[in-house]
Design an enzyme around this catalytic site. Structure first.
Site, PDB file in Angstrom:
ATOM      1  N   CYS A   1     -15.530 -26.961   7.375  1.00 26.49           N
ATOM      2  CA  CYS A   1     -14.180 -26.478   7.070  1.00 26.49           C
ATOM      3  C   CYS A   1     -13.160 -27.598   7.248  1.00 26.49           C
ATOM      4  O   CYS A   1     -13.233 -28.368   8.210  1.00 26.49           O
ATOM      5  CB  CYS A   1     -13.839 -25.303   7.981  1.00 26.49           C
ATOM      6  SG  CYS A   1     -12.181 -24.623   7.733  1.00 26.49           S
TER       7      CYS A   1
ATOM      8  N   ASP B   1      -8.017  -7.103  -0.311  1.00 26.20           N
ATOM      9  CA  ASP B   1      -7.273  -7.189   0.945  1.00 26.20           C
ATOM     10  C   ASP B   1      -8.152  -6.635   2.044  1.00 26.20           C
ATOM     11  O   ASP B   1      -9.008  -5.779   1.797  1.00 26.20           O
ATOM     12  CB  ASP B   1      -5.972  -6.375   0.886  1.00 26.20           C
ATOM     13  CG  ASP B   1      -6.230  -4.881   1.100  1.00 26.20           C
ATOM     14  OD1 ASP B   1      -6.081  -4.414   2.241  1.00 26.20           O
ATOM     15  OD2 ASP B   1      -6.615  -4.195   0.131  1.00 26.20           O
TER      16      ASP B   1
ATOM     17  N   CYS C   1      -9.917 -26.611  12.470  1.00 27.86           N
ATOM     18  CA  CYS C   1     -11.192 -27.322  12.579  1.00 27.86           C
ATOM     19  C   CYS C   1     -10.986 -28.831  12.679  1.00 27.86           C
ATOM     20  O   CYS C   1     -11.824 -29.544  13.227  1.00 27.86           O
ATOM     21  CB  CYS C   1     -12.087 -26.970  11.395  1.00 27.86           C
ATOM     22  SG  CYS C   1     -12.733 -25.270  11.483  1.00 27.86           S
TER      23      CYS C   1
ATOM     24  N   ASP D   1       0.858  -1.179   0.000  1.00 23.68           N
ATOM     25  CA  ASP D   1       0.000   0.000   0.000  1.00 23.68           C
ATOM     26  C   ASP D   1       0.899   1.236   0.000  1.00 23.68           C
ATOM     27  O   ASP D   1       1.920   1.273   0.676  1.00 23.68           O
ATOM     28  CB  ASP D   1      -0.878  -0.043   1.254  1.00 23.68           C
ATOM     29  CG  ASP D   1      -1.891   1.068   1.335  1.00 23.68           C
ATOM     30  OD1 ASP D   1      -1.704   2.106   0.679  1.00 23.68           O
ATOM     31  OD2 ASP D   1      -2.879   0.902   2.066  1.00 23.68           O
TER      32      ASP D   1
ATOM     33  N   CYS E   1      -9.783 -26.975   7.515  1.00 20.10           N
ATOM     34  CA  CYS E   1      -8.503 -26.399   7.927  1.00 20.10           C
ATOM     35  C   CYS E   1      -7.950 -27.145   9.141  1.00 20.10           C
ATOM     36  O   CYS E   1      -8.681 -27.856   9.847  1.00 20.10           O
ATOM     37  CB  CYS E   1      -8.662 -24.911   8.229  1.00 20.10           C
ATOM     38  SG  CYS E   1      -9.364 -24.518   9.850  1.00 20.10           S
TER      39      CYS E   1
ATOM     40  N   HIS F   1      -7.798 -20.128  11.285  1.00 17.34           N
ATOM     41  CA  HIS F   1      -9.068 -20.575  10.704  1.00 17.34           C
ATOM     42  C   HIS F   1      -9.662 -19.506   9.801  1.00 17.34           C
ATOM     43  O   HIS F   1     -10.118 -19.813   8.677  1.00 17.34           O
ATOM     44  CB  HIS F   1     -10.084 -20.923  11.792  1.00 17.34           C
ATOM     45  CG  HIS F   1     -11.484 -21.001  11.261  1.00 17.34           C
ATOM     46  ND1 HIS F   1     -11.947 -22.070  10.516  1.00 17.34           N
ATOM     47  CD2 HIS F   1     -12.504 -20.098  11.297  1.00 17.34           C
ATOM     48  CE1 HIS F   1     -13.190 -21.839  10.131  1.00 17.34           C
ATOM     49  NE2 HIS F   1     -13.556 -20.646  10.590  1.00 17.34           N
TER      50      HIS F   1
END
Length: 376
Positions: A310, A272, A315, A94, A312, A341
């Site tokens: 999920c 973003d 999880c 940025d 991931c 997560h």
């Protein structure tokens, strides 16, 4: 012309939505893409390898904050931002333009640029288009953002027009400053930022000026500044199509999962936002059935994962009850697991969007996602 070190190819479209790939020296970026925010050379509560494992192809750093601490010159002496933080894939930086708006009490603006008082120690700094390009070059950014003024909201038409015109003058100076760093410019890319607030004609003037200057990609700036989702999507309905179809389109600072879905439907390729990481540190988990506050007492003995749909590592390994305990106890691991997560949820959403576009079923996916996510 696009940089020889930067290429954008489309693999599929569905209505206005696009799926594709940005190819750069440090790796490919699958689009639509979500960039985790690493403001101060870190994605908070995450190791770089875990950010990558979540599915992220690129992260975002912040010129203003890195300018103040540890300093761009110091980062350059330490072999650049990638080596400094241990992230070997693309980084978008940025330009510092957002702080022009958000730190309004600490700055004075002129045609030259913006003079700041540091929010850390009150020291004086000057940020101009040329200095912003220099800082991003010292950091070793892969995608450099032009220095602009993020128009505040609400703003009068006169304020919006004057702000946009200044941003376009700064865009030209950013282009010249970027090109002056020949070695860095030959291996990186420069994005321009469309401004114009909520006004279609001002957005068109801005887009046309940016196209005349020429950039590798184009961002839609000045949204997600308090206007609300409905107004944001209304602006995207006309603003996105003003930008070149053969370049990436980046919606800055967005956003909530349903914001992202709506923006992808309108042709945005890159996003973003601090939301998944900040929410993770404050107890909010994103799930396919909508966000949950893990601090709530109802989760104290809940043995389900944060999101049963999920896959991931969080999880797969821990229950809502355990994470509830960690967060309520103020344990650092709670923030780490929640953040991991949430980033995995965002990256899974982007993968689902890319697949839906490629298979021509985006509308069905988007409608189904909203029906579950916004059901309350």
């Amino acid at each position: 012309m696009p940089s020889p070190r930067f290429a954008f190819t489309l693999s599929g479209t569905d209505g206005a939505a696009r799926a594709g790939t940005i190819s750069m020296i440090r790796g490919d970026i699958r689009t639509p893409a979500f960039m985790p925010v690493g403001t101060a050379a870190t994605v908070k509560a995450m190791k770089p390898a875990d950010v990558r494992a979540s599915g992220a192809d690129i992260i975002l750093g912040n010129t203003y904050h890195l300018m103040l601490r540890p300093g761009a010159e110091r980062v350059a002496r330490l072999d650049g931002l990638h080596a400094f933080m241990g992230w070997d894939r693309p980084i978008l930086t940025d330009s510092g333009g957002y702080q022009v708006m958000s730190l309004s009490e600490l700055r004075k603006m002129s045609e030259e640029g913006v003079s700041f008082k540091s929010h850390l120690d009150g020291s004086a700094h000057m940020l101009t288009p040329e200095r912003s390009m220099e800082i991003q070059r010292l950091l070793g950014s892969d995608i450099v953002m032009a220095f602009d003024e993020c128009t505040s909201f609400p703003a009068t038409r006169e304020e919006s027009s004057a702000s946009m015109e200044r941003s376009m003058r700064w865009a030209m100076r950013s282009r010249e400053g970027f090109d002056a760093g020949e070695g860095h410019a030959s291996v990186s890319a420069l994005f321009g930022i469309q401004q114009g607030s909520m006004e279609a004609d001002l957005r068109k003037i801005s887009a046309d000026k940016l196209i005349d200057i020429g950039f590798d990609g184009y961002a839609v700036g000045g949204l997600a500044v308090g206007e609300g989702q409905a107004e944001m999507l209304r602006v995207l309905d006309f603003a996105v199509a003003m930008l070149p179809a053969d370049r990436p389109r980046y919606l800055m600072g967005v956003g909530k999962p349903d914001d992202i879905v709506g923006a992808v439907e309108r042709g945005i390729d890159m996003f973003d936002c601090v939301l998944p990481t900040r929410s993770g540190r404050t107890g909010q988990a994103f799930t396919r059935n909508g966000p949950i506050n893990i601090k709530n007492a109802r989760f104290a003995e809940d043995q389900e994962p944060l999101d049963p749909a999920c896959g991931c590592p969080v999880c797969a390994g821990w229950s809502r009850a355990y994470i509830h305990h960690l967060v309520r106890s103020g344990e650092i691991l709670g923030a780490m697991l929640m953040t991991e997560h949430n980033l995995a949820f965002y990256q899974a959403l982007m993968a689902d969007l890319r697949a839906a576009i490629g298979e021509g079923r985006l509308k069905a996916f988007a409608d189904g996602f909203r029906a579950r996510y916004l059901r309350d």
